[in-house]
Design an enzyme around this catalytic site. Structure first.
Site, PDB file in Angstrom:
ATOM      1  N   ASP A   1      -4.485 -26.621  42.057  1.00  0.00           N
ATOM      2  CA  ASP A   1      -3.860 -27.572  42.968  1.00  0.00           C
ATOM      3  C   ASP A   1      -2.532 -26.971  43.428  1.00  0.00           C
ATOM      4  OD1 ASP A   1      -2.544 -29.686  44.200  1.00  0.00           O
ATOM      5  OD2 ASP A   1      -3.239 -31.187  42.762  1.00  0.00           O
ATOM      6  N   HIS A   2      -2.436 -26.663  44.706  1.00  0.00           N
ATOM      7  CA  HIS A   2      -1.244 -25.981  45.215  1.00  0.00           C
ATOM      8  C   HIS A   2      -0.003 -26.887  45.193  1.00  0.00           C
ATOM      9  CE1 HIS A   2       0.328 -22.341  46.776  1.00  0.00           C
ATOM     10  NE2 HIS A   2      -0.781 -21.942  47.390  1.00  0.00           N
ATOM     11  N   ARG A   3      -0.189 -28.157  44.914  1.00  0.00           N
ATOM     12  CA  ARG A   3       0.972 -29.041  44.807  1.00  0.00           C
ATOM     13  C   ARG A   3       1.721 -28.838  43.499  1.00  0.00           C
ATOM     14  NH1 ARG A   3      -2.076 -34.653  45.617  1.00  0.00           N
ATOM     15  NH2 ARG A   3      -3.342 -33.580  44.048  1.00  0.00           N
TER      16      ARG A   3
END
Length: 443
Positions: free
Chosen positions: A413-415
């Protein structure tokens, strides 16, 4: 004088709102004991046996095998204290909370210490026969739909009587006006079967119109398959995922495993060794053992590693969870993987075994493939994928050699992190695979 207790489908937890009756374990007229399983149901997460929290004589069952029931719908009624009934006495159902053990689910802490028996009361025996008991009308789910759309009628005013929110949602999702239906339940209550019959009638061709060729087999998205579809769709909608991968020389890892197993004791699996590497990597990169709280706009880093792993079964792909994997040895992880896999294939996993994961290990190499870009198991933040380990040409110590090579991939998850963190995690895993001695620094 016997009392008739109504037992309803209990709250199955984990957001489950309905279940399908797979198999009845008792029949009308059977004598059941407290906490005896009476029906086997399938939820979106697992197959479970549902025990009745009180004992007596079964006087009614609601729903045939294959019927879906919402939580709170009646399952059975039981006459309690029916050892010496009055011949012409009818008792009304009373709330289950007034009698019984309070235990309602096998696999959820129900006590199995008491023996269970199944016995039918037959007329003409020494045992007194329970007089027919008339339970109050309850919204039983019929076997066959009894209502179809009718000709245009006056639209009623006020709330529409519907058996559950699930029925209302089914109608709303398909653009069906519930006010145009006449329910088949008590006092015109609209049942799920009524809505499904109306939808089938709408889809049927009108007389005189051309009928197109069948579009192929239709498989309902329900149960486990439906739950998987919903979860993966939500993951794709909510999570901005990215994937990085690397090839690694697993020759030393395989040699280390062979040496461990040659020393005696329980066998250690490759999956267990990779899991041990994962927990060490997550200790160095805790960003990947987290979840995103959208409502609070926060990243929540989780203190324990509850490691999910993909297990293929006849019912489909399941992801059992190993609790507190960071505290387990490779031997303990091997045993737990084997135990959960056996339960999954037997359809005996409890919902608690399939929820609460914080990171997933996906060994898709067992299907004979080298790589994959999997979808993250929502609401987790990452998944490590492992391809097949096969002999390949590899430059080892400056010379070309045949080595055992594996492709590792990390979908994240790039968040919760940037590529540097994800790459550092994956590189550490690859280093441990190539040289298991690296792992000793964290033990």
């Amino acid at each position: 004088m016997p009392q008739v207790l109504e037992f309803k489908l209990p709250d199955l937890g984990e957001g489950l709102t309905e279940a399908e009756i797979v198999r009845w374990l008792v029949a009308v007229g059977d004598v059941v004991e407290i906490d005896q399983p009476v029906v086997e149901v399938e939820t979106a997460k697992a197959m479970v046996e549902v025990p009745c929290p009180y004992g007596g004589v079964v006087t009614a069952r609601f729903g045939e095998e294959g019927t879906e029931l919402p939580v709170g719908a009646p399952l059975i009624t039981v006459a309690v204290g029916a050892a010496d009934p009055a011949p012409d006495t009818a008792a009304a159902p009373v709330p289950a909370s007034e009698s019984g053990s309070g235990n309602v689910l096998v696999g959820y802490g129900t006590d199995h210490s008491r023996p269970t028996r199944r016995r039918r009361i037959r007329p003409g025996t020494a045992t007194a026969v329970v007089a027919p008991v008339a339970p109050v009308p309850v919204p039983a789910v019929p076997v066959a739909p009894a209502a179809v759309p009718v000709a245009p009628v006056a639209v009623p005013v006020g709330p529409v009587p519907v058996i559950s929110p699930l029925v209302r949602k089914l109608a709303r999702d398909n653009g069906l006006d519930l006010r145009q239906l006449r329910g088949s339940g008590p006092e015109g209550l609209i049942l799920r079967a009524d809505v499904e019959a109306a939808l089938r009638a709408e889809a049927a061709p009108t007389p005189g119109t051309a009928v197109s060729a069948p579009a192929g087999e239709r498989i309902p998205l329900k149960g486990l398959r439906g739950a998987v579809a919903e979860k993966l769709s939500r993951s794709r909608r909510e999570i901005p995922e990215a994937t990085c991968w690397v090839d690694a020389d697993a020759t030393e890892l395989m040699a280390a495993r062979a040496a461990m197993n040659a020393a005696g004791g329980p066998k250690i699996s490759v999956l267990a060794l990779l899991a041990r590497v994962c927990t060490a990597a997550l200790a160095k990169y805790p960003e990947l053992n987290s979840t995103v709280d959208l409502a609070a706009k926060e990243i929540v880093r989780l203190p324990a590693v509850h490691l999910g792993f993909a297990a293929q079964t006849e019912r489909g792909l399941m992801v059992p969870v190993v609790r507190d994997a960071q505290t387990r040895s490779a031997e303990s992880l091997s045993a737990e993987f084997a135990r959960l896999t056996e339960l999954a294939r037997a359809g005996k996993l409890a919902p608690a075994d399939l929820t609460g994961g914080t990171f997933t290990l996906n060994n898709y190499g067992v299907f004979g493939v080298d790589g994959s870009t999997p979808i993250i198991n929502h609401p987790e933040a990452a998944m490590l994928g492992v391809g097949r380990i096969i002999p390949k040409p590899w430059v080892h110590q400056g010379e070309l050699a045949v080595r055992q090579v594996v492709q590792l991939s990390l979908t994240f998850d790039h968040r919760v992190c940037d590529g540097g963190t994800a790459g550092g995690f994956l590189r550490y895993v690859a280093d441990c695979v190539e040289s298991p001695a690296v792992l000793l620094r964290s033990l």
